[in-house]
Design a protein around this motif. Structure first.
Motif, mmCIF file in Angstrom:
data_model
loop_
_atom_site.group_PDB
_atom_site.id
_atom_site.type_symbol
_atom_site.label_atom_id
_atom_site.label_comp_id
_atom_site.label_asym_id
_atom_site.label_seq_id
_atom_site.Cartn_x
_atom_site.Cartn_y
_atom_site.Cartn_z
ATOM 1 N N LEU A 107 0.698 -1.158 -0.058
ATOM 2 C CA LEU A 107 -0.031 -0.160 0.015
ATOM 3 C C LEU A 107 0.857 1.288 -0.061
ATOM 4 N N ARG A 122 -0.947 -1.092 -4.631
ATOM 5 C CA ARG A 122 -2.247 -0.092 -4.624
ATOM 6 C C ARG A 122 -1.725 1.043 -4.256
ATOM 7 N N ILE A 124 -2.642 4.927 -2.483
ATOM 8 C CA ILE A 124 -3.848 5.252 -1.486
ATOM 9 C C ILE A 124 -3.499 6.625 -1.464
ATOM 10 N N GLY A 127 -3.124 8.079 2.080
ATOM 11 C CA GLY A 127 -2.908 6.714 3.031
ATOM 12 C C GLY A 127 -1.966 6.787 4.220
ATOM 13 N N GLU A 131 -3.969 4.346 6.681
ATOM 14 C CA GLU A 131 -3.690 3.145 6.760
ATOM 15 C C GLU A 131 -2.322 2.782 7.688
#
Length: 201
Positions: A107, A122, A124, A127, A131
């Motif tokens: 991520l 991915r 983001i 993020g 995350e």
């Protein structure tokens, strides 16, 4: 951190983030972190939302509790050769490759992915605030870059790296005008480039 042989466990997710894309001096630093669900950490957040003391307190906890982590510094020479985006993307790839445990998914904070990665990924946006693994990576990247800039301060005195960490603050811009660029500065960035080649501006 680098360990061998490199192992792989299905379902592991690595968070990736950088620190230092915007400054006029110093490296860009990228970190990758695989958190251990069995050892949760309190207080993880986007490094920019934390105080320096909070970041410095969390960084050793992250290193101690994570399943794997890596921190990569991409130096000024490579930033000049690849441009800052290319250098950041290269650092992200290296940070993932350096993890002692291979993740299944990365991520990555932001809206771009490197072209070559050792796992699925991915992007983001935001993020680092949403995350936990990316938040952890942002903290490791920021604290390591701050450490590097503190070390550069006595090597290149007068610029104030220990305070502004290479960002384009009024103090830094005034020092650039007074002293001219040093080897830690990014020649491709406009405020530095103007002083190196004033006839172009």
């Amino acid at each position: 951190m680098k360990a061998s042989p490199r192992s792989s466990t299905p379902g592991l997710v690595a968070g990736v983030d950088e620190a230092g894309r915007g400054p006029l001096a110093g490296p860009v630093v990228v970190a990758a972190v695989i958190l251990d669900a069995r050892r949760p950490l309190e207080g993880l957040a986007d490094s920019k939302a934390l105080s320096e003391a909070q970041r410095e307190s969390l960084a050793p906890q992250i290193r101690a509790c994570a399943l794997a982590w890596s921190v990569i510094a991409v130096d000024v020479d490579e930033i000049e050769r690849l441009n800052i985006l290319g250098a950041t993307m290269a650092g992200m790839t290296r940070a993932l490759e350096m993890l002692s445990v291979a993740p299944d998914l990365a991520l990555i904070d932001g809206n771009r992915l490197p072209k070559t990665l050792p796992c699925a990924a991915r992007a983001i946006i935001g993020g680092d605030a949403s995350e936990p693994a990316i938040s952890a990576a942002s903290i490791l990247a920021k604290t390591e870059r701050d450490r590097i800039m503190r070390e550069l301060d006595p090597i290149h005195p007068g610029y104030g790296f220990v305070r502004h960490k290479g960002y384009s603050t009024p103090e830094h811009l005034a020092a650039l005008e007074r002293l001219g660029p040093c080897r830690a500065h990014r020649a491709g960035f406009a405020p530095v480039r103007r002083l190196l080649a004033p006839e172009l501006f």
